[in-house]
Design an enzyme around this catalytic site. Structure first.
Site, short mmCIF file in Angstrom:
data_model
loop_
_atom_site.label_atom_id
_atom_site.label_comp_id
_atom_site.label_asym_id
_atom_site.label_seq_id
_atom_site.Cartn_x
_atom_site.Cartn_y
_atom_site.Cartn_z
N SER A 11 -8.20 -5.96 12.63
CA SER A 11 -7.34 -7.07 12.22
C SER A 11 -6.58 -7.61 13.42
O SER A 11 -6.36 -6.91 14.41
CB SER A 11 -6.32 -6.57 11.19
OG SER A 11 -5.34 -7.55 10.92
N TYR A 25 -0.07 -0.11 8.11
CA TYR A 25 -1.36 -0.82 8.10
C TYR A 25 -1.76 -1.27 9.50
O TYR A 25 -2.89 -1.06 9.95
CB TYR A 25 -1.25 -2.02 7.16
CG TYR A 25 -2.43 -2.97 7.21
CD1 TYR A 25 -3.57 -2.73 6.44
CD2 TYR A 25 -2.40 -4.11 8.01
CE1 TYR A 25 -4.64 -3.61 6.48
CE2 TYR A 25 -3.47 -4.99 8.05
CZ TYR A 25 -4.59 -4.74 7.29
OH TYR A 25 -5.66 -5.59 7.33
P1 NAD Z 1 -10.12 -7.19 -0.41
O1 NAD Z 1 -9.03 -6.66 -1.24
O2 NAD Z 1 -11.02 -8.17 -1.01
O3 NAD Z 1 -11.01 -6.00 0.13
C1 NAD Z 1 -10.50 -4.73 0.44
C2 NAD Z 1 -11.36 -3.73 -0.27
O4 NAD Z 1 -11.03 -2.43 0.19
C3 NAD Z 1 -11.17 -3.68 -1.77
O5 NAD Z 1 -12.01 -4.59 -2.43
C4 NAD Z 1 -11.50 -2.25 -2.11
O6 NAD Z 1 -12.81 -2.15 -2.60
C5 NAD Z 1 -11.44 -1.52 -0.77
N1 NAD Z 1 -10.54 -0.38 -0.82
C6 NAD Z 1 -9.21 -0.34 -0.64
N2 NAD Z 1 -8.76 0.92 -0.81
C7 NAD Z 1 -9.84 1.67 -1.08
C8 NAD Z 1 -10.04 3.05 -1.36
N3 NAD Z 1 -9.02 3.93 -1.38
N4 NAD Z 1 -11.30 3.49 -1.62
C9 NAD Z 1 -12.33 2.63 -1.63
N5 NAD Z 1 -12.22 1.33 -1.37
C10 NAD Z 1 -10.99 0.86 -1.10
O7 NAD Z 1 -9.45 -7.76 0.91
P2 NAD Z 1 -10.06 -8.26 2.30
O8 NAD Z 1 -8.98 -9.07 2.89
O9 NAD Z 1 -11.39 -8.85 2.14
O10 NAD Z 1 -10.14 -6.92 3.14
C11 NAD Z 1 -11.33 -6.48 3.80
C12 NAD Z 1 -10.98 -5.91 5.16
O11 NAD Z 1 -10.52 -6.96 5.99
C13 NAD Z 1 -9.86 -4.86 5.13
O12 NAD Z 1 -10.19 -3.80 6.01
C14 NAD Z 1 -8.68 -5.62 5.66
O13 NAD Z 1 -7.76 -4.77 6.28
C15 NAD Z 1 -9.35 -6.54 6.65
N6 NAD Z 1 -8.54 -7.69 7.03
C16 NAD Z 1 -8.20 -8.64 6.10
C17 NAD Z 1 -7.43 -9.71 6.50
C18 NAD Z 1 -7.01 -10.78 5.54
O14 NAD Z 1 -6.19 -11.63 5.90
N7 NAD Z 1 -7.50 -10.82 4.32
C19 NAD Z 1 -7.00 -9.82 7.83
C20 NAD Z 1 -7.37 -8.84 8.73
C21 NAD Z 1 -8.14 -7.78 8.32
#
Ligand code: NAD
Ligand code: MG
Length: 299
Positions: free
Chosen positions: A190, A203
């Site tokens: 991230s 985080y």
């Molecule tokens: P999202 O909520 O759609 O996806 C995150 C997923 O993580 C969930 O759908 C869930 O299936 C999984 N998860 C969380 N805890 C879990 C657990 N204990 N066991 C199994 N699965 C688990 O959100 P997203 O934003 O698409 O996130 C995807 C990745 O992108 C993450 O690693 C997040 O940190 C990273 N990210 C997101 C952003 C943003 O702005 N959305 C920015 C930087 C990084």
């Protein structure tokens, strides 16, 4: 004809500048209930054969970025095993349907990545259902905003590190015996790894750890023909943000501080994961690809 990711277009206006209303979902949140809905490339992602015949395991593949990556991988010719939490069955079924409609196979393997046994059985199930494994995308992540360190308890600290860091170590270790030269691992880090928000100290620390783990492991595995890289998203509109990932007051202005002036959509992340998984990135090792709309600072 619908625009796709290859259409010449203005990045400022490719997607609307959204102003999400304040909203709350219980963790982990569902794409199905998000206002406004996200774009995961369902209608637009056009495959060009980059991942023909690949067998991929993607964690957090039910929603957001992971779902967009799963759709893109399928359109590029891969079969996909989808990992997600049992509460996310509705979202996972929808992505499975889209993958099957794209002519590829989807295998659903729900469970909690904080559970060591699941990390192992997930990989074993994926290998047996896919008939092997060529690509791992460690994308699942847990993000809960806490304003003050006094309110950040051990339970949350451990849950965030277990889900975000320890699970990547465990899944990767379980996958390794099945990976042959040419295989790839892509981890979701991230912008928080470089520019931590004050309310996300647990985080953000996990995301810095993932970046570092990626770079060290990439050096270790490159001589074996296995490439490890990372993608560092900026503000992307996903269920993570409304299931306590952000303070509620922050939602309406989410992503507006970027150089492009808008939040990103999950499908805008997919080509980065496709590139790092495809053989076209054969000389890219231990890289972190920032996909953040020009958020600063980045290194
Ligand atoms: P999202 O909520 O759609 O996806 C995150 C997923 O993580 C969930 O759908 C869930 O299936 C999984 N998860 C969380 N805890 C879990 C657990 N204990 N066991 C199994 N699965 C688990 O959100 P997203 O934003 O698409 O996130 C995807 C990745 O992108 C993450 O690693 C997040 O940190 C990273 N990210 C997101 C952003 C943003 O702005 N959305 C920015 C930087 C990084
Ligand atoms: Mg989800």
């Amino acid at each position: 004809m619908t625009n796709n990711q290859l259409t010449f277009q203005d990045p400022v206006h490719r997607f609307p500048d959204i102003t999400p209303p304040k909203q709350d979902q219980a963790e982990p949140g569902l794409d199905a209930d998000l206002i406004p809905q996200t774009d995961r490339g369902e209608e637009s992602y056009r495959g060009t054969g980059r991942l023909e015949g690949r067998r991929a395991l993607i964690t957090g593949a039910d929603s957001g970025i992971g779902a967009a990556v799963a759709i893109a991988f399928a359109r590029e010719g891969a079969d996909v095993a989808l990992a997600y939490l049992p509460e996310e069955e509705e979202d996972a079924q929808e992505i499975s349907r889209i993958i099957e409609a794209s002519g590829r196979r989807a295998f659903l393997i729900p469970g909690d990545l904080r559970d060591a046994d699941y990390c192992t059985s997930l990989v074993e199930d994926a290998v047996s259902q896919l008939g092997g494994l060529d690509a791992v995308v460690n994308n699942a992540g847990r993000q809960i905003a806490v304003e003050s360190i006094e309110d950040l308890d051990d339970q949350q600290w451990e849950a965030t590190f277990d889900a975000n860091v320890r699970a990547i170590y465990r899944v990767t270790k379980a996958a390794l015996p099945h990976l042959t030269p040419g295989a790839t691992i892509v981890n979701s880090t991230s912008i928080q790894a470089y520019a931590p928000s004050s309310h996300l100290i647990d985080y953000a620390s996990t995301k810095a750890a993932i970046n570092n783990f990626t770079k060290g492991l990439s050096q270790q595995l490159a001589p074996r023909g296995i490439r490890v890289n990372a993608v560092a998203p900026g503000p992307i509109w996903t269920p993570l943000q409304v299931s306590d990932g952000q303070p509620k007051d922050a939602l309406p202005k989410f992503g507006k501080h970027t150089a492009l002036g808008r939040a990103g959509q999950p499908t805008e992340l997919a080509p980065a994961y496709v590139f790092l998984t495809s053989a076209e990135s054969s000389y890219v090792v231990g890289e972190t690809l920032n996909v953040n709309g020009g958020s600063s600072p980045t290194p």
